[in-house]
Design a protein around this motif. Structure first.
Motif, mmCIF file in Angstrom:
data_model
loop_
_atom_site.group_PDB
_atom_site.id
_atom_site.type_symbol
_atom_site.label_atom_id
_atom_site.label_comp_id
_atom_site.label_asym_id
_atom_site.label_seq_id
_atom_site.Cartn_x
_atom_site.Cartn_y
_atom_site.Cartn_z
ATOM 1 N N CYS A 53 3.021 4.499 -7.673
ATOM 2 C CA CYS A 53 2.898 3.253 -6.916
ATOM 3 C C CYS A 53 2.142 2.142 -7.639
ATOM 4 O O CYS A 53 2.215 0.996 -7.237
ATOM 5 N N HIS A 54 1.420 2.444 -8.679
ATOM 6 C CA HIS A 54 0.678 1.448 -9.454
ATOM 7 C C HIS A 54 -0.480 0.801 -8.693
ATOM 8 O O HIS A 54 -1.020 -0.199 -9.137
ATOM 9 N N THR A 55 -0.840 1.337 -7.550
ATOM 10 C CA THR A 55 -1.983 0.778 -6.835
ATOM 11 C C THR A 55 -3.264 0.944 -7.649
ATOM 12 O O THR A 55 -4.157 0.113 -7.588
ATOM 13 N N GLN A 76 0.866 -1.166 0.000
ATOM 14 C CA GLN A 76 0.000 0.000 0.000
ATOM 15 C C GLN A 76 0.908 1.223 0.000
ATOM 16 O O GLN A 76 1.879 1.258 0.740
ATOM 17 N N TRP A 77 0.562 2.198 -0.819
ATOM 18 C CA TRP A 77 1.430 3.378 -0.939
ATOM 19 C C TRP A 77 0.744 4.641 -0.440
ATOM 20 O O TRP A 77 -0.437 4.848 -0.682
#
Lengths: 357, 405
Positions: A314-316, A85-86
């Motif tokens: 972050c690509h979340t 998680q970012w």
């Protein structure tokens, strides 16, 4: 200290031995910090600042240059139940290589699972991911002669980095710091700020405890800091407070003097053409222009969009683009293969698109 | 035999097929919701073991061969470590990571979008030929290039040609050089032969293969032997041996996935208006499992659970054993065949088919019941002619690949 360049070269030569991986992919198994493929850090210490805020002392791994500008923030990725998680937090330490650590200060938000985890659940020794420091909420070098900081709550974190740097370099100009917090107990860095203002007589520290004294009324600025119009103002705090401040400065035609920290994304590239976004699972649709990111559009349409840093790090937020085409607002790259994963926080629609959510 | 309409062939009604689909969806959801820390620890531990084996293998060969008395044990141990490392990397790690089985971790270092596996084929091409073509069109004649890989005749519906007489030899060559066979797979030799392939696309793919293949060859056959100094020949031979062991093993496991007798072929009529539930059913009927202990399953990338892998290609492989019990229950409930058996039996059946189909159909008997209808023309399809891609098969992207090669 040896330059890092020869090491880069050695590692690049090592590629031949480890292709298709990088030497770092092996080295990090010896020491998790020995990899520059992804920036990593090890949590060395968790220092409780207040009941609900803590400072994380992080030792960054290879690739960290200790050259952040005071006031900048850093993305931090923490694995919770197997999943990274970012979030982004301001770096509260001054940029000093010798120390080999950076600090971020986090307040546990009532609804913020990750911030609560960072404050209460993080064991020293935990390996976290880092993103490069970013942000324009920084002091120019040399610093302006007259400064005003308007701070609310955890908005103190970028400001403390600036004050610490000014203190370290002994370049403290004429500074007024106005810091609002519900109670003295919840005031992060209260003692340190008091100490700093004792040490530097040109640093005036106003505390406002909003539970007893009420919110800052900007009309009071004339009383608190009569020469506020002449000062470069740096404001960081809750959204409504920043809105009020920027309105106040606009009314006085002083927006040039005001610097705000909003953790917003700078999108330089060309926009998309816009179109209709369809969210497949719910069947909801929304008309968007070419400047609205897919993420913002989804949120507006009431979709529970995944998101992390909201700035493409972050690509979340990555979702599958079932059909259509999107453009990366940072660089203009287009993505439109069938079922291609796209970062929704930095892309906008080029024509009609369907997303798998 | 080829099946035109799975549902017609089976005893199931529309409602029953839909019900089966819903039950499989429920399994998927359950696994997705329970993925967590333990699964993340599994893949991270496996990667640590595999990279440890790689380092141990290289060092053992480089250092252990320098002295005469340690040379033989070093070669044996080093080759074994290297072969194990390559097998684990290709099968349980690379193949599964590229399927997106670990994307949920949100870890950029273990992600389908940028994983480059330790073999000659570029990941991007694999994600097209395997994740998309093979997994979506599993065992559909004319659509799925994995039926014989354009080299072998593996279905009685494929037309016999005198060149098929050489099948046992092609098979042995494919097994030994499997890495390179896989490397060329996405080029689609059959469409090239028929002049249907876009030359620009072919050039791009060849360049990609050349770049990656060269790095692989230089590593195993130039750099590491050179580091061993006077023992370069020993190290080169050991590296070659480890590649061959990996090739043979991967070949056996992959041939057990769809070529044993129970795995059925389908015709393109089956694809028309195929629902998600029918797709599930086709996956069960088109794949074959094999039995074995946990170690065998890890070493084969959990492809002994080929049926489960085809149903849920993007769920973490360490969960397939658990999923398998649920799928077998469903197969019993709906009276659907669930093809499985010991590894040697499954491979034996595949080998028998290779040999039998090297001669015209009339010379041999089929090991499977005859199809209800004769099949029609089967020309290879291009992507444009295939139905659109299913989303659980993940993406493959031109932009992300080729960054390293």
């Amino acid at each position: 200290m040896a330059s890092t360049i020869p090491w880069e070269r050695v590692r690049r030569a090592g590629d031949k031995l480890t292709t298709p991986l990088l030497p770092d992919d092996y080295l990090r198994l010896l020491n998790p910090l020995w990899s520059s493929r992804e920036l990593r850090g090890r949590v060395e210490k968790v220092v409780q600042e207040t009941d609900d805020a803590a400072t994380l002392v992080i030792r960054p791994g290879w690739g960290w240059r200790y050259d952040h500008r005071p006031g900048q923030y850093v993305g931090i990725g923490v694995q919770v139940e197997g999943k990274f998680q970012w979030r982004s937090y301001s770096i509260s330490s001054p940029p000093v290589r010798k120390r080999r650590t950076i600090t971020i200060t986090v307040r546990a938000m009532p609804e913020g699972l990750l911030s609560a985890h960072l404050v209460n659940g993080l064991e020293p020794g935990t390996i976290v991911r880092l993103a490069l420091p970013e942000g324009d909420f920084v002091l120019p070098d040399p610093p302006p002669q007259q400064l005003l900081f308007l701070v609310g709550g955890s908005g103190i974190t970028p400001v403390i980095a600036m004050l610490r740097t000014l203190d370290r370099r002994d370049t403290m100009p004429d500074v007024v710091l106005h810091y609002s917090s519900p109670t003295p107990d919840r005031m992060i860095f209260r003692e340190e700020l008091a100490r700093l203002s004792e040490k530097h007589e040109q640093l005036i520290f106003h505390e406002l405890h909003t539970d007893t004294d009420g919110m800052l009324d900007l009309a009071d600025l004339d009383r608190i800091c009569p020469d506020w119009r002449e000062r470069d103002t740096y404001a960081c705090g809750p959204g409504p407070m920043l809105d009020a401040i920027s309105e106040h400065y606009e009314q006085h035609d002083l927006e040039d003097r005001l610097h705000l920290e909003r953790f917003s994304l700078e999108l330089g590239g060309e926009g998309g053409e816009g179109g209709t976004l369809t969210f497949r699972n719910s069947g909801k649709t929304i008309e968007v222009d070419g400047a609205t990111t897919v993420l913002e559009a989804g949120e507006e349409a009431g979709i529970g969009m995944p998101y992390g840093c909201r700035m493409g790090i972050c690509h979340t937020c990555t979702l599958t683009l079932v059909s259509g085409k999107v453009r990366d607002l940072r660089n203009g790259d287009e993505y439109g293969n069938a079922n291609e994963p796209v970062q929704t926080c930095v892309t906008a629609a080029v024509g009609d698109c369907t997303l798998d959510i | 035999m080829a099946i035109k309409d799975v549902q017609e062939y089976m005893h199931l009604t529309d409602d029953e097929v839909e019900q089966l689909g819903r039950e499989l969806d429920a399994i998927r959801q359950e696994i997705e919701e329970s993925r967590g820390e333990k699964d993340a620890a599994y893949i991270n531990r496996l990667i640590r073991i595999q990279r440890g084996l790689a380092a141990a293998g290289r060092l053992t060969l480089m250092l252990g061969t320098q002295r005469k008395e340690t040379r033989v044990p070093a070669v044996v141990a080093g080759t074994t470590f290297l072969a194990l490392h390559k097998i684990l990397e290709n099968m349980e790690i690379g193949h599964n990571v590229m399927h997106g089985q670990w994307d949920w971790m949100n870890d950029p270092e273990i992600h389908s979008s940028n994983w480059e596996w330790d073999t000659a084929q570029p990941a991007e091409q694999w994600k097209h030929s395997h994740n998309y073509i093979h997994h979506q069109f599993t065992n559909v004649l004319g659509y799925d290039n994995d039926i014989g890989y354009g080299i072998l005749r593996m279905a009685r519906e494929q037309k016999w040609h005198p060149a098929n007489l050489g099948q046992p030899v092609y098979n042995a060559l494919l097994a030994t050089l499997f890495e390179w066979g896989v490397a060329l797979h996405d080029l689609d030799i059959e469409r090239i032969r028929k002049g249907e392939k876009d030359p620009k696309e072919m050039k791009r793919q060849l360049k990609q293969i050349w770049r990656k293949g060269r790095n692989q060859v230089v590593k195993d056959y130039v750099v590491y032997p050179a580091l061993a100094g006077r023992q370069w020949r020993t190290v080169l031979t050991a590296n070659l041996a480890s590649n061959v062991v990996r090739n043979l093993w991967a070949y056996v496991i992959i041939f057990c996935g769809h070529f044993p007798d129970g795995a059925l072929h389908f015709t393109e009529e089956e694809l028309e208006d195929e629902t998600r539930s029918e797709w599930y059913l086709r996956q069960i009927l088109g794949a074959a499992n094999f039995k074995g202990g946990p170690l065998l399953h890890v070493m084969s990338g959990n492809l002994g659970f080929q049926i489960e892998h085809h149903l849920f290609p993007d769920l973490p492989s360490n969960r397939y054993a658990q999923i398998s019990e649920r799928v077998q229950e469903l197969c019993r409930k709906y009276d659907i065949p669930y093809t499985t058996g010991p590894l040697h039996q499954q491979y034996g059946q595949a080998l028998r088919t290779i040999i039998k189909l090297s001669v015209p159909n009339s010379w041999t008997s089929s090991d499977q019941p005859e199809p209800p209808t004769p099949s029609r023309e089967r020309r290879r399809k291009s992507d444009a002619e295939r139905p659109p891609r299913r989303q659980e098969l993940g993406g493959w992207s031109r932009s992300a690949a080729g960054a390293r090669g």
